[in-house]
Write a protein that holds these residues in place. Structure first.
Motif, short mmCIF file in Angstrom:
data_model
loop_
_atom_site.label_atom_id
_atom_site.label_comp_id
_atom_site.label_asym_id
_atom_site.label_seq_id
_atom_site.Cartn_x
_atom_site.Cartn_y
_atom_site.Cartn_z
N ALA A 10 -4.93 -21.57 23.19
CA ALA A 10 -5.41 -22.45 22.12
C ALA A 10 -6.62 -21.87 21.39
CB ALA A 10 -5.75 -23.82 22.68
N GLU A 11 -7.32 -20.95 22.05
CA GLU A 11 -8.52 -20.34 21.45
C GLU A 11 -8.26 -18.90 21.02
OE1 GLU A 11 -11.14 -21.99 20.85
OE2 GLU A 11 -10.87 -23.79 22.07
N SER A 12 -6.98 -18.51 20.86
CA SER A 12 -6.62 -17.13 20.55
C SER A 12 -6.00 -17.01 19.17
CB SER A 12 -5.65 -16.58 21.60
OG SER A 12 -6.21 -16.63 22.89
N GLU A 13 -6.31 -15.91 18.50
CA GLU A 13 -5.67 -15.63 17.22
C GLU A 13 -4.22 -15.18 17.41
OE1 GLU A 13 -9.86 -15.83 16.40
OE2 GLU A 13 -8.76 -14.71 17.93
N GLU A 14 -3.94 -14.51 18.55
CA GLU A 14 -2.58 -14.04 18.82
C GLU A 14 -2.23 -14.32 20.28
OE1 GLU A 14 -1.38 -10.08 17.13
OE2 GLU A 14 -3.55 -9.88 16.89
N LEU A 48 -3.94 -12.92 23.71
CA LEU A 48 -3.50 -13.21 25.07
C LEU A 48 -2.10 -12.64 25.25
CD1 LEU A 48 -4.26 -14.70 27.73
CD2 LEU A 48 -3.00 -16.68 26.84
N VAL A 49 -1.94 -11.75 26.23
CA VAL A 49 -0.65 -11.12 26.52
C VAL A 49 -0.14 -11.68 27.83
CG1 VAL A 49 0.60 -8.96 26.87
CG2 VAL A 49 -1.40 -9.02 25.34
N THR A 50 0.96 -12.41 27.80
CA THR A 50 1.52 -13.01 28.99
C THR A 50 2.89 -12.42 29.30
OG1 THR A 50 2.04 -15.12 30.08
CG2 THR A 50 2.57 -14.94 27.74
N GLY A 51 3.33 -12.58 30.53
CA GLY A 51 4.63 -12.06 30.93
C GLY A 51 4.79 -12.14 32.43
N GLY A 52 5.99 -11.95 32.90
CA GLY A 52 6.26 -11.98 34.33
C GLY A 52 5.89 -10.67 35.00
N LEU A 71 -3.02 -21.91 36.80
CA LEU A 71 -2.85 -20.78 35.89
C LEU A 71 -2.14 -21.23 34.61
CD1 LEU A 71 -3.30 -17.85 35.29
CD2 LEU A 71 -1.20 -17.28 36.53
N GLY A 72 -1.17 -22.12 34.75
CA GLY A 72 -0.53 -22.65 33.55
C GLY A 72 -1.53 -23.36 32.63
N ARG A 73 -2.46 -24.12 33.23
CA ARG A 73 -3.48 -24.80 32.42
C ARG A 73 -4.41 -23.79 31.74
NH1 ARG A 73 -5.19 -28.66 37.41
NH2 ARG A 73 -3.22 -29.82 37.63
N VAL A 74 -4.86 -22.81 32.53
CA VAL A 74 -5.78 -21.81 31.97
C VAL A 74 -5.10 -21.05 30.83
CG1 VAL A 74 -7.09 -19.71 32.46
CG2 VAL A 74 -7.06 -21.58 34.13
N ASN A 75 -3.84 -20.68 31.00
CA ASN A 75 -3.12 -19.98 29.94
C ASN A 75 -3.08 -20.81 28.66
OD1 ASN A 75 -2.64 -17.84 31.63
ND2 ASN A 75 -0.50 -18.37 32.06
N GLN A 76 -2.81 -22.09 28.80
CA GLN A 76 -2.76 -22.95 27.61
C GLN A 76 -4.13 -23.06 26.95
OE1 GLN A 76 -0.42 -26.65 27.79
NE2 GLN A 76 0.24 -26.05 29.84
N LEU A 77 -5.18 -23.16 27.73
CA LEU A 77 -6.52 -23.28 27.17
C LEU A 77 -6.93 -22.00 26.44
CD1 LEU A 77 -8.25 -25.09 30.18
CD2 LEU A 77 -7.78 -26.08 27.92
N LEU A 78 -6.64 -20.85 27.04
CA LEU A 78 -6.98 -19.58 26.38
C LEU A 78 -6.12 -19.35 25.15
CD1 LEU A 78 -7.49 -17.20 29.45
CD2 LEU A 78 -9.22 -18.41 28.13
#
Length: 347
Positions: A330-334, A167-171, A321-328
């Protein structure tokens, strides 16, 4: 760029013959994939072309009429055959890192091929960053004067294979999409999953927002390798269930915006049961993400650091979106954060 092999011959550049006639026991071929050398011991080395073809049989190369004296310019054998593969591929990733994916797709670089990434310059901000990118592509970044063997003396570096989730996050304009694309340049099979609205017609159609979106989509398409498959669908969960190879999911935020629209959550007030419907769609997406067998890289938006939304629906989007990011996550290797074009691993 010049490459010296065994202190016996020097290659000028990809797609050209040696500087002088190769000594006995060495064979040099100019192929569409670059300049290929076979040594007396049977080791096969390729100085890769930055525009190496990714699909189809190799066309006949054009020999340089100024070269002579023992090197050949015959076409290489059909992609995928053992004679077509090489033991070591030297790739100028400053010119084209996607050449690594092209060589793997064409069968020139196999799982046992050692890929050497060279060509670091001012476009990469540090040697450590150059080495990080090379490892993402399953390549080594040799230092000046380092001795390399062909065939390689050690197994090539491991790269991510599915199932593996990033998961790659950023502004906004943080470089998150570029980071996600960079991670997959060494892959032979990539599906680009686009979940945003399809752009309108030409530059003269629609309002300024539509034209800006169309320009943004066109820019993303232009920088992706030609063999990447694009799948446009708002049903990301269904696409992930069918995914194979490598997938770039861009992006979670546009998927959520579309899901909210389908559920009526952009209305104020939203219809009864709308959030329950959206929660079910989020659960479906997270389940598909968890079970996806592909090497999966997704882009999302880091909205918690921005301004407070001025509308109730905007606040709902930020919170969901904050919830979805946390859920994804939690299921990510990186999980990595992009900021100002730099990347930080979130452990």
């Amino acid at each position: 760029m010049r490459v010296t092999v065994d202190d016996a011959l020097t290659l000028r550049e990809p797609g050209a013959g040696p500087v002088s006639a190769p000594p006995s026991g060495y064979t040099v071929e100019v192929t569409p994939y670059g300049t290929r050398v076979e040594g007396p011991g049977g080791g096969r080395l390729l100085l890769a072309s930055p525009d190496a073809p990714a699909d189809g049989p190799a066309p006949s190369p054009r020999p340089d009429p100024q070269d002579a004296g023992g090197w050949t310019a015959e076409a290489a054998s059909a992609p995928g055959t053992p004679a077509h593969q090489v033991d070591v591929a030297i790739v100028d990733v400053g010119a084209s890192p996607a050449a690594i994916g092209a060589l793997r797709r064409a069968g020139v670089a196999a799982t046992t091929t050692a890929v050497l990434a060279v060509g670091g310059d001012h476009r990469v901000h540090s040697p450590a960053e150059f080495d990080r990118r090379a490892r993402l592509w399953g390549a080594s970044a040799p230092f000046d004067g380092q001795e390399q063997w062909c065939p390689p003396s050690a197994w090539p570096p491991e790269r991510a294979h599915g199932p593996h989730r990033v998961l790659v996050t950023g502004g906004a304009r943080s470089g998150k999409s570029a980071e996600a694309e960079t991670r997959l340049l060494g892959e032979p099979e990539v599906t680009y999953l686009a979940t945003g609205p399809r752009p309108g017609g030409g530059e003269d159609d629609g309002d300024e927002g539509d034209r800006a979106w169309a320009r943004r989509v066109a820019l993303h398409r232009a920088r992706r390798p030609s063999w990447w498959k694009t799948e446009e669908s708002p049903d990301a969960a269904a696409a992930l269930r069918e995914a194979r190879g490598a997938v770039l999911f861009d992006c979670v935020g546009t998927w959520l915006a579309g899901a909210m629209e389908s559920c009526g959550l952009w209305q104020e007030p939203p219809p009864s049961g709308a959030e329950d419907e959206l929660a079910a769609r989020v659960d479906e997406l997270v389940e598909a993400w968890r079970r996806c067998p592909a090497y999966l890289v997704a882009v999302t938006n880091e909205v918690g650091s921005g301004v407070v939304p001025a509308t109730a629906s905007g606040g709902l989007f930020r919170d969901w979106l904050g919830r979805v990011n946390q859920l994804l996550a939690a299921e990510s290797e990186e999980v990595v954060l992009a900021a100002a074009g730099r990347v930080v691993e979130l452990r």
